[in-house]
Design an enzyme around this catalytic site. Structure first.
Site, mmCIF file in Angstrom:
data_model
loop_
_atom_site.group_PDB
_atom_site.id
_atom_site.type_symbol
_atom_site.label_atom_id
_atom_site.label_comp_id
_atom_site.label_asym_id
_atom_site.label_seq_id
_atom_site.Cartn_x
_atom_site.Cartn_y
_atom_site.Cartn_z
ATOM 1 N N GLU A 110 -10.078 33.161 -0.426
ATOM 2 C CA GLU A 110 -9.637 32.210 -1.505
ATOM 3 C C GLU A 110 -8.285 32.441 -2.241
ATOM 4 O OE1 GLU A 110 -11.156 29.488 -2.051
ATOM 5 O OE2 GLU A 110 -12.794 29.652 -0.648
ATOM 6 N N HIS A 135 -5.529 30.655 -0.484
ATOM 7 C CA HIS A 135 -5.117 29.311 -0.917
ATOM 8 C C HIS A 135 -4.375 29.418 -2.336
ATOM 9 C CE1 HIS A 135 -7.714 27.463 1.810
ATOM 10 N NE2 HIS A 135 -8.784 27.921 1.538
#
Length: 255
Positions: free
Chosen positions: A68, A71
C-alpha cells in the site's frame, strides 16, 4: 476506514491498523503453527512453532503495508494527497484525495503495489539460501511461505476488476484508448462485479464439492469485491446522471 491502532506518519501519510486485522493475524498464526510449519519442518517444540508463526504473520502485515505504501508514494509523485493507509481484514487500503492527471499516472499508481510485492518476494527468496546454509529449517520454511504469499498478493491484485489493482490498471488502459475516464472506470467496476460473483460461486462450489467450509473465505472475499465494485458502479452512474441534468439545465437557459 477508521484506524484502531496508529503506527506513524511516514512522508506525512497516517498509517494504521483496523481492529479486524487482528482476526487475520490470529488465523494466520494458528494455521502456520498447527499445520503448515510442522508439515514443512519437524523437530521443534509447539511453543517454537507458535512464536515463529506469530513473527511470520506480523512480517506478512509489513509486506501488505509495503504494497500500500508503494501505491501511496506513486500517488504523491503525481501530486495527489494520501489521506491514510489502513490494514484491515481483507488486506489494505490507501485512500487518495483527487484523481490521477492522466491514464499513465493511474496505470503506474495501480502497478506500484504489485511491483512492490514481487520485489519483496524476490528479496525473501534470496534470503532462503542463507537460511538453508545455516540449517535454520523453521526460518527457511517461513521465508519461503512469505515469498509465496507476496507472489499470491501481487497476482491476485492484478485480476482485472475494480477495486483490485488490476481493475485500476484496466480502467487506465480503457481511459487511454477511449479518452473517457468515467466510461473506463465504469467498465472496470462492472468487471469487478463479475469477478466477485465468479469468486463467490467458485467458493460455494468448492464448499459443496468438499462438503466443508473450504470455500468460505473465497465466498466472503468474492462477495466483498462484488459489493464494493457495485457501489462504485452506482456512484459513477449517479455522477453521470447529475452531469446530464446539469447539461440539460444549461441548454434550457440558453437564449
Amino acid at each position: 476506514m477508521r484506524q484502531s491502532i496508529r503506527l506513524g506518519r511516514p512522508h506525512g501519510i497516517p498509517v494504521g491498523l483496523h481492529w479486524s486485522v487482528l482476526v487475520i493475524m490470529l488465523l494466520l498464526t494458528q494455521g502456520l503453527a498447527v499445520s503448515l510449519l510442522p508439515a514443512m519442518t519437524g523437530g521443534y517444540a509447539p511453543a517454537g512453532y507458535w512464536l515463529a508463526s506469530a513473527g511470520f504473520a506480523a512480517l506478512l502485515l509489513v509486506a501488505l503495508l509495503l504494497h500500500e505504501y508503494a501505491h501511496a508514494r506513486a500517488a504523491q509523485h503525481y501530486g495527489l494527497r494520501v489521506r491514510s493507509i489502513t490494514l484491515w481484514m481483507f488486506g489494505g487500503v490507501a485512500e487518495l484525495d483527487g484523481e490521477p492527471p492522466h491514464p499513465r499516472a493511474e496505470l503506474l499508481i495501480a502497478l506500484a503495489g504489485p511491483a512492490a510485492s514481487l520485489a519483496t518476494a524476490g528479496v525473501l527468496l534470496l534470503a532462503v539460501g542463507p537460511a538453508d546454509s545455516l540449517r535454520a529449517g523453521l526460518l527457511e520454511a517461513g521465508l519461503g511461505w512469505l515469498a509465496v504469499m507476496n507472489i499470491v498478493l501481487a497476482v491476485f491484485n492484478m485480476l482485472p476488476g475494480a477495486p483490485l489493482d488490476g481493475g485500476r490498471a484496466l480502467g487506465a488502459v480503457i481511459w487511454w484508448a477511449r479518452g473517457d475516464r468515467a466510461a473506463a472506470r465504469r467498465a472496470a467496476a462492472v468487471a469487478g462485479v463479475v469477478l466477485g460473483l465468479v469468486m463467490a460461486l467458485g467458493g460455494l462450489f468448492l464448499s459443496v464439492a468438499t462438503r466443508s467450509i473450504a470455500g468460505l473465505w473465497l465466498i466472503l472475499l468474492g462477495w466483498f469485491l462484488a459489493a464494493v465494485a457495485h457501489d462504485e458502479e452506482a456512484r459513477l452512474d449517479r455522477a453521470r446522471r447529475g452531469e446530464d441534468v446539469r447539461a440539460g439545465a444549461d441548454r434550457g437557459r440558453r437564449p
